[in-house]
Write an enzyme that holds these catalytic residues in place. Structure first.
Site, PDB file in Angstrom:
ATOM      1  N   SER A 315       3.554   0.142  -5.130  1.00 56.38           N
ATOM      2  CA  SER A 315       2.101   0.009  -5.149  1.00 56.38           C
ATOM      3  C   SER A 315       1.609   0.079  -6.594  1.00 56.38           C
ATOM      4  O   SER A 315       2.001  -0.748  -7.410  1.00 56.38           O
ATOM      5  CB  SER A 315       1.455   1.070  -4.261  1.00 56.38           C
ATOM      6  OG  SER A 315       0.113   0.777  -4.012  1.00 56.38           O
ATOM      7  N   ASP A 401       0.012  -6.570   4.416  1.00 57.05           N
ATOM      8  CA  ASP A 401      -0.405  -5.500   3.509  1.00 57.05           C
ATOM      9  C   ASP A 401      -1.865  -5.709   3.095  1.00 57.05           C
ATOM     10  O   ASP A 401      -2.187  -6.700   2.438  1.00 57.05           O
ATOM     11  CB  ASP A 401       0.499  -5.491   2.274  1.00 57.05           C
ATOM     12  CG  ASP A 401       0.267  -4.280   1.386  1.00 57.05           C
ATOM     13  OD1 ASP A 401      -0.780  -3.619   1.519  1.00 57.05           O
ATOM     14  OD2 ASP A 401       1.139  -4.004   0.544  1.00 57.05           O
ATOM     15  N   HIS A 436       1.519  -2.118   4.027  1.00 60.56           N
ATOM     16  CA  HIS A 436       1.729  -1.445   2.747  1.00 60.56           C
ATOM     17  C   HIS A 436       2.802  -0.371   2.824  1.00 60.56           C
ATOM     18  O   HIS A 436       3.483  -0.100   1.837  1.00 60.56           O
ATOM     19  CB  HIS A 436       0.406  -0.824   2.286  1.00 60.56           C
ATOM     20  CG  HIS A 436       0.385  -0.458   0.846  1.00 60.56           C
ATOM     21  ND1 HIS A 436       0.461  -1.385  -0.163  1.00 60.56           N
ATOM     22  CD2 HIS A 436       0.285   0.749   0.233  1.00 60.56           C
ATOM     23  CE1 HIS A 436       0.410  -0.773  -1.333  1.00 60.56           C
ATOM     24  NE2 HIS A 436       0.310   0.521  -1.126  1.00 60.56           N
TER      25      HIS A 436
END
Length: 464
Positions: A315, A401, A436
């Site tokens: 991320s 995501d 995610h």
């Protein structure tokens, strides 16, 4: 904790407002403690005729503790009982009949501090500082959590402890006698002997002289002559500190001779709130140079050698991976970027993406500020890919995501393949059924970890 009041807690990332309702008069009008104002955060507890408040007011960016009368709890009546100390971040305050506990973090290490309350305590003479103590631990680095429970008139609290070496342990602690009782220990079905491993904490000098904490895990039998491969993990964003906690998965690498390291870089609150602000907005590049400095220091100290370092982050930590690939590609054998936020400038320019406006306080707003535009462009991984030798790259994306859209790593990998002048692998895997957080299911994440570890072992020629 005293059960005397119901709290209405209104807050966002940097603003707080608390109102009180007397639990014995639930129909009464809620009473305001302090009106909200931008960048003022506070939390409220109760003891006797007083409120105990943790607050970042008056420049106390790492928080202080004040006391106020219930009858007139406004800021003008706050009196300090625990002073602000820069770099010591107060994370939580719990109040009991005879004790106040603080969970705090300093120099990347958490601790629980216990202070007795004087009998008949007043705002001017509240604490028995002679009895103040913290719970001691022997390892150089560890993770710590605290649960105050549901009793007010008690001497017991419960805490959890783990380290890179020690599986999670749950203890009851008697604040009066200072005795701790083990209640539960995490079981490792395959077996685990903490004595076979070493947890270390080092300080790596950063580019500007700041000292970056680095936590290490390795087997006692691992040679420390530079021959060991190193797995270096980092994140460094949103003020999120990286705990030195236990994980069974990483033992798979450590048992094969790897040294595992966590770089507690700027952008997190590992060393207080300033550690966060020194790694965001116009200071974002400190995050990247801190990570590189951690790798360089471990090489200089003889733990590994250049070209035997594998980096990993996800991320915002995936943005870190993209940045270091551009800034120091020769330092790394390979880089694994999980759902990497690598197209920073284009994403921050798209106000129609639902998560973009809330992100502007973290990265800057390139739509309204040319300085923000230029600064983001100077480090945005996708915008800075150029013709050079890159290390082995593995990027992982999720089709659904909502935070890092799948086309960010796809664009990044495509551009890197076009410009990479080395023969190293540049791979992209897009999971068509994941978001995610990766695949759903109890064991699916282990399969993803196995894929990443297999990629590392393949590049190093280590038998899987």
């Amino acid at each position: 904790q005293s059960q005397k009041f119901i709290l209405i807690d209104i807050h966002d990332h940097d603003t707080s407002e608390v109102r009180l309702i007397d639990a014995d008069a639930p129909d009464a009008e809620p009473r305001l403690v302090a009106p909200r104002r931008v960048q003022h955060q506070y939390s409220v507890e109760h003891h006797g005729q007083h409120l105990i408040i943790a607050t970042n007011s008056n420049g106390a960016e790492d928080f202080r503790v004040v006391i106020a009368p219930i009858a007139s709890p406004g800021e003008e009546n706050w009196r300090e009982i625990v002073a602000h100390k820069p770099g010591r971040l107060i994370l939580d305050v719990s109040v009991f009949e005879n004790f106040v506990t603080r969970l705090e973090r300093e120099e990347s290490l958490p601790r629980i501090v216990i202070t007795p309350i004087k009998p008949g305590a007043s705002a001017d003479d509240f604490f028995d500082l002679g009895g103040e103590h913290s719970i001691a631990f022997e390892e150089e680095a560890y993770a710590l959590g605290m649960s105050s429970g549901y009793e007010f008139d008690t001497t017991r609290i419960r805490f959890t402890y783990s380290s890179l070496t020690t599986p999670a342990e749950t203890y009851d602690y008697d604040m009066a006698t200072r005795e701790r009782t083990l209640r539960k220990r995490q079981e490792i079905p395959s077996g685990h002997n903490p004595a076979d491993y070493v947890t270390r904490r080092l300080l790596a000098p950063a580019k500007d002289g700041a000292l970056v904490p680095v936590t290490l895990l390795y087997k006692k039998t691992t040679p420390l002559d530079g021959s060991a491969p190193l797995f270096l993990y980092g994140y460094g964003a949103y003020g999120i500190a990286m705990p030195a906690s236990f994980s069974t998965a990483r033992l798979s690498l450590v048992d094969r001779g790897f040294i595992f390291a966590i770089a507690h870089i700027r952008g997190g609150k590992d060393k207080g709130y300033r550690w966060y602000t020194d790694g965001k907005m116009k200071n974002k590049k400190n995050t990247f140079t801190d990570f590189i400095a951690a790798g360089e220091h471990l090489i200089a100290q003889g733990f590994t050698t250049r070209g035997r370092v594998v980096a990993n982050g996800g991320s915002a930590g995936g943005m870190l991976m993209g940045a270091i690939a551009n800034m120091a590609p020769d330092l790394f054998l390979g880089i694994i970027a999980d759902v990497p936020f690598v197209d920073v400038l284009n994403t921050m320019l798209d106000k129609d993406l639902p998560l973009t406006p809330p992100e502007w306080p973290e990265w800057g707003n390139p739509l309204t500020s040319k300085d923000d535009f230029d600064y983001i462009r100077s480090y945005s991984p996708y915008d800075n890919v150029e013709a050079k030798d890159y290390p082995h790259i593995l990027a992982l994306a999720g089709l659904t995501d909502p935070r890092v859209t799948y086309w960010e790593p796809a664009k990044w990998i495509a551009k890197m393949r076009a410009l990479n002048t080395s023969r190293n692998l540049v791979l992209l895997k897009t999971n068509m059924g994941a978001g995610h957080g990766g695949k759903s299911g109890r064991f699916e994440s282990l399969k993803e970890t196995a894929e990443e570890f297999a990629f590392i072992l393949w590049q190093l020629g280590v038998e899987a």
